[in-house]
Structure formats: structure tokens, C-alpha cells
Enzyme design. Sequence first.
Site, PDB file in Angstrom:
ATOM      1  CB  ALA A  63      -0.946   0.065   1.222  1.00  0.00           C
ATOM      2  N   GLY A 107       0.524  -5.208   0.525  1.00  0.00           N
ATOM      3  CA  GLY A 107      -0.759  -5.342  -0.305  1.00  0.00           C
ATOM      4  C   GLY A 107       0.060  -5.903  -1.567  1.00  0.00           C
ATOM      5  CD  GLU A 110      -2.763  -7.814   2.249  1.00  0.00           C
ATOM      6  OE1 GLU A 110      -3.239  -8.048   3.380  1.00  0.00           O
ATOM      7  OE2 GLU A 110      -2.462  -6.592   2.024  1.00  0.00           O
ATOM      8  CD  GLU A 130       1.367  -6.029   5.437  1.00  0.00           C
ATOM      9  OE1 GLU A 130       0.762  -5.946   4.661  1.00  0.00           O
ATOM     10  OE2 GLU A 130       2.343  -6.789   6.010  1.00  0.00           O
TER      11      GLU A 130
HETATM   12  N1  T1G Z   1       4.659   3.575   0.133  1.00  0.00           N
HETATM   13  C1  T1G Z   1       5.163   4.506  -0.290  1.00  0.00           C
HETATM   14  N2  T1G Z   1       6.387   5.085  -0.558  1.00  0.00           N
HETATM   15  C2  T1G Z   1       7.058   3.899  -0.630  1.00  0.00           C
HETATM   16  C3  T1G Z   1       6.741   2.507  -0.285  1.00  0.00           C
HETATM   17  C4  T1G Z   1       5.254   2.391   0.208  1.00  0.00           C
HETATM   18  N3  T1G Z   1       5.123   1.104   0.251  1.00  0.00           N
HETATM   19  N4  T1G Z   1       7.961   1.895  -0.348  1.00  0.00           N
HETATM   20  C5  T1G Z   1       8.814   2.608  -0.748  1.00  0.00           C
HETATM   21  N5  T1G Z   1       8.602   3.929  -0.712  1.00  0.00           N
HETATM   22  C6  T1G Z   1       9.173   5.073  -1.262  1.00  0.00           C
HETATM   23  C7  T1G Z   1      10.408   5.320  -0.350  1.00  0.00           C
HETATM   24  O1  T1G Z   1      10.173   6.159   0.713  1.00  0.00           O
HETATM   25  C8  T1G Z   1      11.470   5.860  -1.147  1.00  0.00           C
HETATM   26  O2  T1G Z   1      11.045   7.355  -1.483  1.00  0.00           O
HETATM   27  C9  T1G Z   1      11.399   5.376  -2.724  1.00  0.00           C
HETATM   28  O3  T1G Z   1      10.089   4.525  -2.600  1.00  0.00           O
HETATM   29  C10 T1G Z   1      12.461   3.972  -2.640  1.00  0.00           C
HETATM   30  O4  T1G Z   1      12.055   3.314  -1.417  1.00  0.00           O
HETATM   31  C11 T1G Z   1      -2.689  -3.062   2.538  1.00  0.00           C
HETATM   32  C12 T1G Z   1      -1.285  -2.466   4.912  1.00  0.00           C
HETATM   33  C13 T1G Z   1      10.501  -1.937  -1.549  1.00  0.00           C
HETATM   34  C14 T1G Z   1      12.216  -3.100  -0.259  1.00  0.00           C
HETATM   35  O5  T1G Z   1       6.335  -1.977   3.965  1.00  0.00           O
HETATM   36  O6  T1G Z   1      10.610  -2.092   2.076  1.00  0.00           O
HETATM   37  O7  T1G Z   1       0.746  -2.961   2.096  1.00  0.00           O
HETATM   38  O8  T1G Z   1      12.844   8.632  -0.317  1.00  0.00           O
HETATM   39  O9  T1G Z   1      14.491   3.970  -0.827  1.00  0.00           O
HETATM   40  O10 T1G Z   1      15.897   0.392  -0.913  1.00  0.00           O
HETATM   41  O11 T1G Z   1      -2.046  -4.860   3.924  1.00  0.00           O
HETATM   42  O12 T1G Z   1      10.916   0.409  -0.293  1.00  0.00           O
HETATM   43  O13 T1G Z   1      13.037   8.153  -2.894  1.00  0.00           O
HETATM   44  O14 T1G Z   1      11.263   9.716  -1.682  1.00  0.00           O
HETATM   45  O15 T1G Z   1      13.273   2.005   0.256  1.00  0.00           O
HETATM   46  O16 T1G Z   1      15.175  -0.124  -3.295  1.00  0.00           O
HETATM   47  C15 T1G Z   1       3.853  -2.770   3.018  1.00  0.00           C
HETATM   48  C16 T1G Z   1       7.998  -0.925   2.148  1.00  0.00           C
HETATM   49  C17 T1G Z   1       3.082  -1.534   2.984  1.00  0.00           C
HETATM   50  C18 T1G Z   1       7.361  -2.018   2.023  1.00  0.00           C
HETATM   51  C19 T1G Z   1      12.697  -0.927  -1.876  1.00  0.00           C
HETATM   52  N6  T1G Z   1       4.802  -2.545   2.394  1.00  0.00           N
HETATM   53  N7  T1G Z   1       9.123  -0.541   1.249  1.00  0.00           N
HETATM   54  O17 T1G Z   1      13.578  -0.723  -1.052  1.00  0.00           O
HETATM   55  O18 T1G Z   1      14.181   1.778  -2.050  1.00  0.00           O
HETATM   56  S1  T1G Z   1       1.765  -1.763   4.255  1.00  0.00           S
HETATM   57  C20 T1G Z   1       6.225  -2.362   3.013  1.00  0.00           C
HETATM   58  C21 T1G Z   1      10.323  -1.269   1.400  1.00  0.00           C
HETATM   59  C22 T1G Z   1       0.626  -2.742   3.306  1.00  0.00           C
HETATM   60  C23 T1G Z   1      -1.497  -3.925   2.846  1.00  0.00           C
HETATM   61  C24 T1G Z   1      -0.446  -3.160   4.088  1.00  0.00           C
HETATM   62  C25 T1G Z   1      11.569  -0.957   0.371  1.00  0.00           C
HETATM   63  C26 T1G Z   1      11.682  -1.700  -0.676  1.00  0.00           C
HETATM   64  P1  T1G Z   1      12.009   8.513  -1.402  1.00  0.00           P
HETATM   65  P2  T1G Z   1      13.579   2.724  -0.969  1.00  0.00           P
HETATM   66  P3  T1G Z   1      14.893   0.532  -1.745  1.00  0.00           P
END
Ligand code: T1G
Length: 706
Positions: A63, A107, A110, A130
Site C-alpha cells: 500500500a 498489499g 495480498e 506490515e
Molecule cells: N509506500 C510509499 N512509498 C514507498 C513505499 C510504500 N509502500 N515503499 C517505498 N517507498 C518510497 C520510499 O520512501 C522512497 O522514497 C522510494 O519509495 C524508494 O524506496 C494493505 C497495509 C520496496 C524494499 O512495508 O521495504 O501494504 O525516499 O529507498 O531500498 O495490507 O522500499 O525516494 O522519496 O526504500 O530499493 C507494506 C516498504 C506497506 C514495503 C525498496 N510494504 N518498502 O527498497 O528503495 S503496508 C512495505 C520497502 C501494506 C496492506 C498493508 C522498500 C523496498 P524516496 P527505498 P529500496
Amino acid sequence: MSNLVQLTKNEDIAVITIVNPPVNALSPGVPEGISAAIDQIGKDPGVKAAVLIGSGTTFVAGADIREFIKITAGQTKPSSEFVPMLRRMEDCPKPVVMAIHGTAFGGGLELAMAGHYRVAAPSAQVGQPEVKLGIIPGAAGTQRLPRLAGVAKAVEMCAEGNPIKADEALRLGIVDRLIEGDLLAGAVAFAREISGKPAPKTRERNDKLGTPEQNAGIFTAARENARKKQRGMAAPLAAINAVEAATKLPFDRGCEVEREIFVECLYSEQSKALIHVFFGEREVAKIPDVPKETATIPVKSAAVVGAGTMGGGITMVFANAGIPVLVKETDQAALDRGMATIRKNYENSVKRGRFTPQFVEERLKLITPTLTYDGFGKADMVVEAVFEGMALKKQVFSELERIAKPNAILASNTSTLSIDEIAQATSRPQAVIGTHFFSPANVMRLLEIVRGKATGKEVIATCMQLSKKLGKVGVLVGNCRGFVGNRMFGPYRREAQFLAEEGASVEAVDGALYEYGMAMGPMAVGDLAGLDVGWRIRKEFRHLEKPGVRQPIAEDKLCEMGRYGQKTGAGWYKYDENRRAIPDPEVARLVSQWAAEAGIRQRQISKEEIVDRCIYALVNEGARILEERYALRAVDIDVIYINGYGYPAYRGGPMWYADTVGLKKVYERICELHAQHGAWWEPAPLLKKLAQEGKKFADFDRDMSK
Ligand code: T1G
Ligand code: NAD
């Protein structure tokens, strides 16, 4: 169709491509775009099956976490399209194949599980991270994952939040096939292969849900594990409850239970704090006057001076990142000792399953122990980690000046000494920088990168970028005494010692901070790092102490008795042969005697006072550091404390915590402490200003970034 989702056709196979860089997050417009594509596919007689794939480097990373900040702030409503879209996907009359590369997280997984088949590139990872954001999967992840991977693995993945690799996902049944080479082509071929077959719906698969008898032990063990390994965090236990619901309730009812738990977590302080940390760990990489496109120096080889506690760990860090590294010592005995510790650390990592024996063998081949500077002339970066003394450090840097190649980076791991002064030992101060690793360097994620007055921007940019490659969180700080982390740690440990002298037992001080969420109490940390380290520094800076200002007395006296902590078997605690801390009544007796001799009245002290004085000491010094611009942002301080000092991430860091308490309240409490305890508690002007303006440190960061 939204421009975030494209629908194309490869003959009879439809291809849905998500185009939302950088990580194809499920931002508003993405679920809607996928829904529209599914509807179109359903109606198109020419389509036999479909493939869904992410553009760029990854599948869907979850998400859009930024939306959560808006939702909990009441600025926008939660997406009402995501969950219905998953149902529409699963009920699509044509089988949909999910083609996964990079990461399918949250997500994203999912979404993948709502598809009928999943294929993946061998390098792909899938996970439900999450809980690391203080929430749980909110779109049936806790209901579909146990149906695909079994209950035990699903509860582990949802409660711990760690990803798994594609080969394990295949073994578990989350993924149906691994595709070498061109993923899209492989996925289209797979889709054509299964196009005539029934489209299995994950929600209808109950064969892996086990029986209550089989599952009871799994959930008990998972809860125990969560309470131990994720102490103080609410989300892991909540995730376990949701997976348990999947084993006891019909799918739709289970989803309702998951949703209720998800919403409760989302609006929790812990989640807001952890989301602050998530973006904070990305924000710290942004240096206003060192833009992303600043040229960097390729670091293909490294060298370390000193193979002691830190030098050995730093050597492992380079080797673990695949960078060949020399490590120099003064004599064979010291070198052998250093290499023996390195090998021991690797053995432990293999025992704990962190590394494979092959990995370790390859890493050891990258490490070259030496007693001379031969080869140092080829190193792109040299890190000095010799004893903490200015004269010795300057001697080493003047030696490096002669032998290091022209554009080599000359870094010092000093924990307190001035980078500018060290740089004076060279004619190239622009190449000198502080790289302050934390002990044990091969484990701790934090890297304080210390900018000297003359440090060049390409050297800063290189170290910031390199920190990620080294598996560290690099935070740029200014060159003041103790930089940011240790400068704040001084007042924190000072208050802990004062509290012990005023009557709080060592265990009470440590117990209160441990309960607050610190990985370890301040007294035990002192014993771990060695009380003599601080004692030597206090003696070196005694001349700077202000007359008439109270100084801690007990720790110096313990050191005079040779009680340096774990390394001497006794410090604030006694230690058994397994280095387990045992409260020592002798220390309690000595401290009250020393207090009496110093005229310090001992009294009952509450947990609240212990926490207030230690944590607010951090906040007050943090505010000084911010206004003196030795830290770029308050969030940088939070990231430093969470990754280097065992501060609980679910509290967001000391500056975020102060914001959640309210700076007015924090300021008023500090004024009280100032009145009671004197000069040490002079409120930081920035704190006073923000408190009086009704502002937060977060506002300060926003204003500073303008
Ligand atoms: N939402 C918004 N921005 C995100 C994002 C996300 N999910 N993931 C990364 N970014 C932005 C980050 O801030 C950065 O921005 C840029 O993308 C590159 O990220 C419904 C409720 C995927 C392993 O927890 O673990 O789904 O600083 O530097 O090292 O049930 O990003 O450049 O402006 O980290 O290559 C669950 C979170 C969400 C994964 C990539 N998902 N992301 O790593 O790049 S909750 C997560 C990561 C959810 C559902 C639930 C990592 C990555 P900027 P980065 P990276
Ligand atoms: P240590 O005493 O464990 O190791 C220092 C090593 O440097 C010794 O093995 C010594 O033989 C070697 N050495 C001394 N002079 C040398 C020379 N000219 N050439 C090669 N080797 C030489 O000390 P440490 O704890 O590893 O600390 C090293 C540096 O790291 C210090 O500046 C310290 O402040 C800093 N630091 C320490 C910690 C910690 O927790 N120990 C944490 C962060 C930073």
C-alpha cells in the site's frame, strides 16, 4: 483506465502492467486501474488468460504508506477499492497469473495471492512486513497466506515481517513456478499453458489450515517469540490473532476480524512512530547541499588500520559487502587476536544461520591481514580504528597522507575526537571524514558520518551511498564533541548515575528504561562498552568542567577500583562466567557511602522520574544539537538513536517521542528539573521556542527543509 495501470494484449493473453515508480505502491488510482482492467478482460472473448506485472525494478511493494499518514490525520479516507478489487480479481472468469520480480510486499503479496497463479524471478522476494510499520496486513493477507503457505509459516511471516526468497516461496506453495530470464515472456507462456484449466481461488483452499489441536502450539510459540524478540510491540501479537482467526473462521468473517485489528493498529501511536521511522531512514540520505547527482568515488577496495574491537568489525563489514579489505596491526599477536575474533564472529553467524559456510569462506578470502602499509596505496578508502588518542590518530593520518592514493577517502572511526584536528595531520583535509561505526560494527546498523569543515562533497556523497551498500543506515552529522549520538548519550548516562547516587538502585534505573523499551538499561550499557572508556574521556576533558557544577562521582570511583564492567567481571553489576549481570549489594553500599560523603541526600525515586530524567536529557541535548546545526533534522536524531543506541523504534525516537508527549509539557518538566537540579537542566533555547509557539520538532524539520 488510469495511467497507473496499462492493459495490453499478447495475442490471447492480456497483460496488466502497473506503472507507479519507484516501487509500484498501491496509491490511489492503482486499485481502480486494476479493477477496470479485470472487468475488460472478463468481457473480452479474445482473452484466454491474463498476466499482471509491475513495471521497473519491482512488483508491488505494498500500500502507499504516505496515504496512511493522511488517513490517520483525517486528511483523506482509506481506499474503498482495494479489497473489492481483490475479490473481483479472484472471481475473474479468466485465470490471472501474477508475475513477480523485485519485491511483492504487504498489499503487493495480498494482490498476488488474490490471483490464481504466481510465477517469480529467482531473485524475487515476498513478504508481509506490515508489523514493521506497527500494523498488520489489512487486505486478507492473514487469511490467504495460511491457505497457501500453511499456518506455521504464515504466522511467522506476518508476526516477524521478514521477507522470504522466491525459492522458499516455491517450496511453500506461494509461488507456482520460477522463471529464469525474461519474466514477462515466461509468465505469458505459463498463462497460455494454464489458460484452459480452472482458476483456483486461494480463499477456497482450506487444506493447509490444520486443526485447532495442531495449531494451538504454533500460536503459543509465536506469541512467546513475539513477546521476547519484539518486546513492547503490539502489532506482532495482533497479527498472530488475525492468522489464528483464519484457522477458526470462514474466510469472509476472518477478513472482518483482520480489518478490525488492522484499523486499531493503524490509528495507534506505535504505528505512527514506526511510519515516521520508515520515512526517516530514507530522509536521512538526503543532504540539502550534497544533491543526489553529486559525483561519487568508486570504492572497490578498502583498508583498515587497527584490528581491535572496532577494526575487526569494520573489516567484516567491507568483506560482507564484497569489498576486498586489508587490515593492519602493530604486531603479530595483535593481528592474530584480531583475525581470531573475526573468525569467531563468522562462526557464530553461521551457527545462528545468518551466513552459510560458503559465504564465510568467500568473505575471509577478501580479508588480508598485514603488519605493513603495503597495498594501502591501492585502497579507495582507508578507515582508521586505532586507540582513542589525538596524537596517535594524527600520526596514523600523517602516515596515510604519504601512502594513500590521491583520491582515496581517509576516514576515522573516532568516537569523540575532532575530525578537523585529525585532518590537520594531512594536506588533503577534503578527503578526511569521520565514519563512526557502533559496536559490534558487523552488527549495528548505524553509521554516523562526520563532516569536517573541509570534507569534500563527493567524499560525503560517497560515504552516504556506501553506507547503504555496507548494510548500514548512514546519518550525516557535524563535528562537535561526541558528534550526535555520544554527545546526547553523555547527559542520558549522567542522569542515570545521578539517580543512582540519589538513592535509586542500579536495577531500578535499568529496569525503568528497559520497561520504557530501551534494549538495555544505561548502567548495563556502560558495563558492556567498558566504564573505563568514559572515565578516560572524562579525565581527558576534566579541564573543561565548569566549577560548582555537579559531576557524577560513583562511576569514576568504580573505575578507580578496577571495576570497568564486563571486561573486568564487575562494574555496576557483577558478571558470571556467561557474562550474565548479577546485582551487587556491594555497589549499593558503596554508592550510598559515596553519596553521603558528597552530601547527596538519598530518597525514594519513582520510575516516572527515572524515565523523565534520562529521556528528557536526550531530548534537551538533541534540541541543542539541532539549533547548533550538528544534525540536519530531528528525524536524523531519531534514526541515530534507534539504530545505534537501542532506542525502541515503536516510540519513534527521542525527538518524535517528545513531540507525542507535547513540547509544552516536556519544556515545563525540564524547567522543573532545572529548578530542582540546576545548570545541567538549562532548557535548550530551541525547545523553549517551539514549546512557546505550540510547535513540534517535526515542524522545525519542515521549516528547515524549505
Ligand atoms: N509506500 C510509499 N512509498 C514507498 C513505499 C510504500 N509502500 N515503499 C517505498 N517507498 C518510497 C520510499 O520512501 C522512497 O522514497 C522510494 O519509495 C524508494 O524506496 C494493505 C497495509 C520496496 C524494499 O512495508 O521495504 O501494504 O525516499 O529507498 O531500498 O495490507 O522500499 O525516494 O522519496 O526504500 O530499493 C507494506 C516498504 C506497506 C514495503 C525498496 N510494504 N518498502 O527498497 O528503495 S503496508 C512495505 C520497502 C501494506 C496492506 C498493508 C522498500 C523496498 P524516496 P527505498 P529500496
Ligand atoms: P581497541 O583497543 O579494541 O583496538 C585498537 C587497536 O588499534 C589495537 O588492537 C591496537 O593494537 C591497534 N593499533 C594501535 N596503533 C596502531 C597502529 N599505529 N597501526 C595499527 N594498529 C594500531 O579499540 P577500539 O574499541 O576498537 O577503538 C578503536 C577506535 O574506535 C577508537 O577511536 C574508539 O574511540 C572508536 N570506537 C570505539 C567503539 C567501542 O565501542 N569500542 C565504538 C565506536 C568507536
